[in-house]
Design an enzyme around this catalytic site. Structure first.
Site, PDB file in Angstrom:
ATOM      1  N   SER A 230      -7.076   3.614   8.894  1.00 37.28           N
ATOM      2  CA  SER A 230      -7.477   3.135   7.621  1.00 37.28           C
ATOM      3  C   SER A 230      -7.542   1.608   7.337  1.00 37.28           C
ATOM      4  CB  SER A 230      -6.140   3.672   6.545  1.00 37.28           C
ATOM      5  OG  SER A 230      -6.536   3.008   5.402  1.00 37.28           O
TER       6      SER A 230
ATOM      7  N   THR B 287     -15.392   4.633   2.740  1.00 40.14           N
ATOM      8  CA  THR B 287     -14.867   5.414   1.619  1.00 40.14           C
ATOM      9  C   THR B 287     -15.230   5.034   0.281  1.00 40.14           C
ATOM     10  OG1 THR B 287     -12.871   6.147   3.235  1.00 40.14           O
ATOM     11  CG2 THR B 287     -12.587   6.284   0.797  1.00 40.14           C
TER      12      THR B 287
ATOM     13  N   LYS C  33     -17.450   8.641   3.265  1.00 38.94           N
ATOM     14  CA  LYS C  33     -16.412   9.651   2.934  1.00 38.94           C
ATOM     15  C   LYS C  33     -16.215   9.649   1.254  1.00 38.94           C
ATOM     16  CE  LYS C  33     -11.541  10.655   3.877  1.00 38.94           C
ATOM     17  NZ  LYS C  33     -10.868  10.096   2.828  1.00 38.94           N
TER      18      LYS C  33
ATOM     19  N   HIS D 208     -10.506  13.493  -1.348  1.00 36.85           N
ATOM     20  CA  HIS D 208      -9.303  12.319  -0.874  1.00 36.85           C
ATOM     21  C   HIS D 208      -8.071  12.852  -0.965  1.00 36.85           C
ATOM     22  CE1 HIS D 208      -9.572   7.908  -0.863  1.00 36.85           C
ATOM     23  NE2 HIS D 208      -8.105   8.132  -0.659  1.00 36.85           N
TER      24      HIS D 208
ATOM     25  N   TYR E  71     -12.868   0.289   3.467  1.00 37.19           N
ATOM     26  CA  TYR E  71     -13.145   0.023   1.984  1.00 37.19           C
ATOM     27  C   TYR E  71     -13.959  -1.309   1.971  1.00 37.19           C
ATOM     28  CZ  TYR E  71      -9.523   3.631   0.702  1.00 37.19           C
ATOM     29  OH  TYR E  71      -9.090   4.948   0.051  1.00 37.19           O
TER      30      TYR E  71
HETATM   31  C1  LIG Z   1      -0.826   9.202   1.733  1.00 37.87           C
HETATM   32  C2  LIG Z   1      -2.252   9.170   2.023  1.00 37.87           C
HETATM   33  C3  LIG Z   1      -2.903   7.877   1.982  1.00 37.87           C
HETATM   34  C4  LIG Z   1      -4.482   7.922   2.129  1.00 37.87           C
HETATM   35  N1  LIG Z   1      -4.961   6.845   2.443  1.00 37.87           N
HETATM   36  C5  LIG Z   1      -6.440   6.888   2.774  1.00 37.87           C
HETATM   37  C6  LIG Z   1      -7.081   5.426   2.888  1.00 37.87           C
HETATM   38  O1  LIG Z   1      -6.651   4.410   3.214  1.00 37.87           O
HETATM   39  N2  LIG Z   1      -8.500   5.660   2.925  1.00 37.87           N
HETATM   40  C7  LIG Z   1      -9.177   6.848   2.999  1.00 37.87           C
HETATM   41  O2  LIG Z   1     -10.508   6.954   3.047  1.00 37.87           O
HETATM   42  N3  LIG Z   1      -8.478   8.265   2.680  1.00 37.87           N
HETATM   43  C8  LIG Z   1      -7.102   7.895   2.679  1.00 37.87           C
HETATM   44  N4  LIG Z   1      -6.500   9.256   2.294  1.00 37.87           N
HETATM   45  C9  LIG Z   1      -7.161  10.545   2.081  1.00 37.87           C
HETATM   46  C10 LIG Z   1      -7.335  11.230   3.644  1.00 37.87           C
HETATM   47  O3  LIG Z   1      -8.171  10.440   4.343  1.00 37.87           O
HETATM   48  C11 LIG Z   1      -7.853  12.630   3.328  1.00 37.87           C
HETATM   49  O4  LIG Z   1      -8.990  12.581   2.591  1.00 37.87           O
HETATM   50  C12 LIG Z   1      -6.938  13.573   2.602  1.00 37.87           C
HETATM   51  O5  LIG Z   1      -5.372  12.992   3.095  1.00 37.87           O
HETATM   52  C13 LIG Z   1      -7.050  15.060   3.168  1.00 37.87           C
HETATM   53  O6  LIG Z   1      -6.376  15.833   2.644  1.00 37.87           O
HETATM   54  P1  LIG Z   1      -4.874  16.388   3.317  1.00 37.87           P
HETATM   55  O7  LIG Z   1      -3.861  15.425   3.218  1.00 37.87           O
HETATM   56  O8  LIG Z   1      -4.548  17.591   2.299  1.00 37.87           O
HETATM   57  O9  LIG Z   1      -5.305  16.756   4.569  1.00 37.87           O
HETATM   58  C14 LIG Z   1      -4.973   9.302   2.191  1.00 37.87           C
HETATM   59  C15 LIG Z   1      -4.177  10.336   2.082  1.00 37.87           C
HETATM   60  C16 LIG Z   1      -2.958  10.238   1.814  1.00 37.87           C
HETATM   61  C17 LIG Z   1      -2.130  11.683   1.770  1.00 37.87           C
END
Ligand SMILES: Cc1cc2nc3c(=O)[nH]c(=O)nc-3n(C[C@H](O)[C@H](O)[C@H](O)COP(=O)(O)O)c2cc1C
Ligand SMILES: Cc1cc2nc3c(=O)[nH]c(=O)nc-3n(C[C@H](O)[C@H](O)[C@H](O)COP(=O)(O)O)c2cc1C
Ligand SMILES: Cc1cc2nc3c(=O)[nH]c(=O)nc-3n(C[C@H](O)[C@H](O)[C@H](O)COP(=O)(O)O)c2cc1C
Ligand SMILES: Cc1cc2nc3c(=O)[nH]c(=O)nc-3n(C[C@H](O)[C@H](O)[C@H](O)COP(=O)(O)O)c2cc1C
Lengths: 359, 359, 359, 359
Positions: free
Chosen positions: B106, B155, B230, B254, B129
């Site tokens: 990330s 994203t 994404k 997300h 980002y």
């Molecule tokens: C704590 C956390 C931080 C996240 N940070 C980002 C991020 O920095 N960039 C991004 O594209 N998605 C981020 N996501 C989304 C994840 O890439 C992903 O879409 C999502 O967690 C998938 O669902 P799941 O947690 O149920 O597997 C984040 C998700 C969580 C839970």
């Protein structure tokens, strides 16, 4: 405690077994989704009562692949009856005999197939698991023939053992006096482990030892007994097995104990009936605990219905007597449903007898 | 505590993190409707077991936009791994390496992309980002290229930060040692506030800084790396992005952390697959906690599947080992589903492998 | 306590009012089926996020029957604001003024329409109940005109008062300082009781005094103000009212406070929109507590949306400030939904922006 | 305690009866699936309010098979009113008289049909169960004619008594002072037991004594009174009974007390109405506890609606006064629904008055 319905044995069983045994028996694979699906699938149907029909000549007799049965209820193959009661399969066999019920003895029984056979009546089938070596499988088959089993039920839906999380949580272990005694002397160590470089222990391990079409043909070529295949859920598999000459099929998700997430056999039964045609023998099992459950499975396309866990529950509560009583109750509950639905015979039970409330 | 399934890490995590961290990670935006939708969407499907198929040549390898992967499971980009474990992204990268897993680092990581890169294996992608100033975005992109990241995942679904009510209730704050270290030295103050007269702080604020089509084209023009986008949920957006030359899409809400009330990506996946055609690369994420979840997403149209929270849960419990173990379990669970569903390869997993009970 | 979302006022309100007042306000008629239906109807919809759209020129302004509004949120007519806060309608009017919100003052207000008018801004409408005697109704109408109300909202869906069981259980009574002060000096004793022999106190009582088509025509003939009709749920009634020349309709089940068992207005909104054509003004109310609720109602056919209970909840917590804050939050929540759904204007919010998961 | 709605009697009843009596009355057969189905079926419908209609000439009068009734609510035949109150059927009859309600006295009453008749008004029907011997049945019929009952309701849906598990669990027994007094002097021992070799006690027992088509014809040939048949759930049975010359039908699952798993009559009512044509008399019962329940059954095809348990609940709370009050409340609740739905007469209540939310 009063026992009025077959289902009451399910409620009593936890009080008659060690918790770990109960967890092992009642649980399913993984998170129990397929166990739950079996009950949800049954619960969605209602039964049409029909009025003023003369069913005074009614009966529950059926002919299943040419064989007469007093009623369409069978005892599904269930491993290790000793977990529920010290008399294990012996008592189940006695109860089956007393109630004219066909017992399908499991390969993984805790009394030998010979002991079970001599305790029970004439109506007995043998559930066969393929062993790692064909000579052992053949020996087992010959012993079943010799002991008078009248049909082979080849279970093919469990090529991989999926953990039963509830049993694990309860730290279930086979007690020292319970073992797969039929298999003594055989080489049952898995022949494939899948632990070469890049190997999967499933694809290159368990699945290499899994039953294939050649095994089906081989078993059929080795015996004159009718050969059923147990564990079918997809209509295409059903049609192919019928085409291969298999006697009949058990539509079953193994009581939710094999692939967690598999559909309930009940939900796919109509499509399987459609795929195999109206006359091909189909058995159903999964979640059946009452006469109306039996009725529903028959209405949706089964010719006969087997109960798994309920045997062990009744066995745990009252041994042979419990099993016989449970069977009697289930049969009476079925008769009540039939009588009230205006069905004098099992053949009269069709999909038209069911109603699905639109919710 | 016994860990038998990948999902067990989700149950254990609350015992291995400060409550506020757990609230921040597990929670979603608003009232968590989209978090819940992800689970409901997965739960409505059943898997058809298939019998007697030879899958002894089976494997999980896939080619994703021309790149070989040992299996279709990726680690979704997740901010601030240090919240779960002091070793943060370093340990996740080690685990990814050990399990031949592609980690999508990330932008908002708590170790720098360079640190993460040197800890991990060759298979790494970078989630980008857009920063307020293009020169900073470009610098970040160049650093990712220099550090050997092999694809960019842009994203675009979070132009506005929607509060995570559970995190707020738990008074979550970034601890002093956790920060978006990749961004040091960049100007990350939002360029638009929308506080002129009559201005909306969303329309004339955040949304003025939000990614637009020009940004997509610009990013693609600045790098030779494949560019994924994404956060896609609407079939028309998917088709337009494919037409714009984007390498592939991550169908994702997300993890329920952006617009609360957005559908689960799983529910829209079939329509998106239909919109982009059979061969266009699609990744899915959201709610995945088991091999059957993976299987379902693949069957409904994804070529690969990413897990988000589960990484951090496993990381919190046992660092690199936990993540590696979680990935191993998930992969094995997928293999079991594939084997039992008669799918030797990921390409064999199609919609026909699923059954939707009519409830 | 932290207030992050408009909905938080609903959770806090019980701590800021006597229980009986809260029961009266939050409850619905009978067993509350229609109150529940309002929430269920909203919950079944998801919102499609759309990507990369330029909404930097976005705004929430609408034109409603020729009148400009800063946003599509109105304050529904609600009786007796004093039950929530001593400043009652005065404070609500101030909050409406401060947030450019149109307040629809109820006939049954606890401050007079003149007091409310002088406290508030220019954007005010008056909700009219027909009084037993036409001369009194006319007087009330003239007073509303004189006090600068710009539209009349004639509520016709409550010809019979159905008891609010929760209010009764809490032994709710109007406190001595709360009364329908607008009606002082009028003869408000019902003119029909239906207590002759064989009479029904509903058919020959209340319903004899109920609004009829002649009343609609009469009210329109007595004023130059636009006349809305509030409480429509059937498409045929909607079409007939439009044909009768009514300015617009409030699709509403009266917050579940009139006929218990009435559908949610949201469920019938699309059919009503279809019946009245694309350009006819429709307002929606019922169960709205968040920006996504607002968005959904707009997407399903409403031009504007009113909140009832939430006003009183916010009023109880913090008076004028609470109401203004609640409106600001709701508006911002709507802006977030619009921005993320790629809708720059309210007109862009159509049914295509919604997704209904098939469960 | 305040009683505002008829339904309140259901909530109070447990406090006014011995628990075992309450279990027997409130319970259904088996696991109570059909009891639950009655409520689920009613709950799925909403009612359309209609605006501005003149219903000041409204009333609830109906003509049922040529007979005028003040309203479409009947008291269903219910055994042993003494279980609820010492005055039993006497008080119910008085309440029926006071409220112009037709009471259908049960064969299994705890006061004789003659006592009940002399306590009540002119509007009384008699529910007939066929007795084992025709001469006894005929005697009962003649007594009903002599006592001035104006119609016969022949109940045919309970050829087998299915146990009420809740009553069993509560160890319910008829108290010494409660007995089927109408049957004194008759031979009511079942004529068939089904205990020959190979006999089923249902097929060759109870069902041999069950009503058949010949019985229907015989009863009609023995009396000039209109003959209704009670307990119909299948459209084909309904059409056949109409063709046989039966006066009308009671669509009913016997309050969920006969075949457990039978659908709710409400769910099959539209199909039955379609099968018998628009003008054939149909009564509905099952789960009705409010005016909107009544309204729904009328809208879905019934000409009249009966309540079972609610009678006994009201009787237990306040004797004759309770029953009269309950009837008055139900009727008023129906009037409110009719008035608000714009239905001046029962004939105006059609399926168009209902809305089914798509969930
Ligand atoms: C704590 C956390 C931080 C996240 N940070 C980002 C991020 O920095 N960039 C991004 O594209 N998605 C981020 N996501 C989304 C994840 O890439 C992903 O879409 C999502 O967690 C998938 O669902 P799941 O947690 O149920 O597997 C984040 C998700 C969580 C839970
Ligand atoms: C404890 C237990 C052991 C089982 N052992 C076997 C077995 O050895 N062979 C087999 O084919 N099926 C076995 N089954 C599956 C049953 O034959 C049957 O498919 C299943 O129990 C039916 O579901 P029910 O238990 O809900 O009735 C077993 C089931 C249980 C519960
Ligand atoms: C306490 C209360 C009093 C109300 N008084 C009136 C009224 O005087 N006139 C009217 O037309 N509607 C009245 N309503 C109905 C509202 O205008 C509106 O239709 C309803 O509250 C919307 O539902 P909601 O409360 O879920 O937002 C009242 C509602 C409540 C909750
Ligand atoms: C305690 C009890 C006794 C009943 N006895 C009779 C009876 O003797 N004859 C009959 O036709 N129906 C009988 N019924 C069924 C009722 O006539 C009616 O079908 C049913 O109660 C309607 O459902 P409800 O109780 O939900 O209103 C009885 C029902 C109950 C609850």
């Amino acid at each position: 405690a009063d026992i009025r319905n077959a289902q009451d044995y399910a409620a009593l069983a936890p009080h008659f077994m060690p918790p770990a045994h109960y967890a092992y028996i009642s649980g399913g694979s993984g998170h129990g989704q397929s166990v739950a699906a079996n009950q949800t699938a049954l619960a969605q149907w209602a039964l049409y009562p029909r009025l003023l029909r003369d069913v005074s000549h009614g009966h529950t007799r059926i002919t299943l692949a040419g064989e007469e049965h007093a009623h369409p209820l069978l005892l599904a193959p269930v491993a290790f009856h000793k977990l529920a009661h010290a008399h294990g399969e012996i008592d189940t066999a006695r109860a089956a005999d007393a109630t004219d019920t066909c017992m399908i003895a499991s390969t993984q029984s805790s009394y030998t197939l010979e002991e079970t056979a001599s305790a029970g009546g004439a109506r007995r089938w043998f559930q066969l698991y393929l062993l790692p070596r064909r000579e052992d499988t053949l020996d087992l088959l010959r012993r079943a023939e010799a002991a008078g089993y009248r049909a082979i039920v080849l279970t093919v839906d469990a090529p991989i053992q999926v953990a039963n999380r509830r049993a694990l949580a309860a730290q279930f272990q086979l007690p020292p006096d319970v073992a797969p005694v039929n298999l003594r002397g055989y080489d049952i160590a898995p022949r494939y482990a899948g632990n070469g470089p890049g190997d999967s222990r499933f694809f290159q391990g368990a699945m290499r030892g899994a039953p294939g079409w050649d095994d089906i043909h081989w078993v059929m070529s080795q015996t004159r007994l009718p050969v059923w295949v147990k564990g079918v859920l997809h209509p295409d598999d059903a049609a192919a097995l019928r085409d291969a000459g298999v006697t009949g099929l058990a539509v079953s998700n193994h009581g939710g104990r094999s692939l967690d997430g598999a559909p309930s056999g009940l939900d796919v039964l109509p499509a399987i009936r459609a795929a195999v045609g109206p006359d091909y023998p189909l058995m159903y099992d999964g979640g059946v605990q009452s006469g109306s459950d039996l009725f529903k499975a028959l209405a949706l396309g089964a010719n006969a219905v087997a109960v798994g866990r309920l045997q062990l529950y009744a066995l745990s509560v009252a041994g042979a007597l419990g099993v016989a009583h449970m069977v009697k109750l289930l049969r009476e509950e079925l008769e009540i449903c039939m009588a009230m639905a205006g069905c004098a015979t099992v053949a009269d039970i069709t999909g038209k007898a069911l109603f699905k409330p639109a919710r």
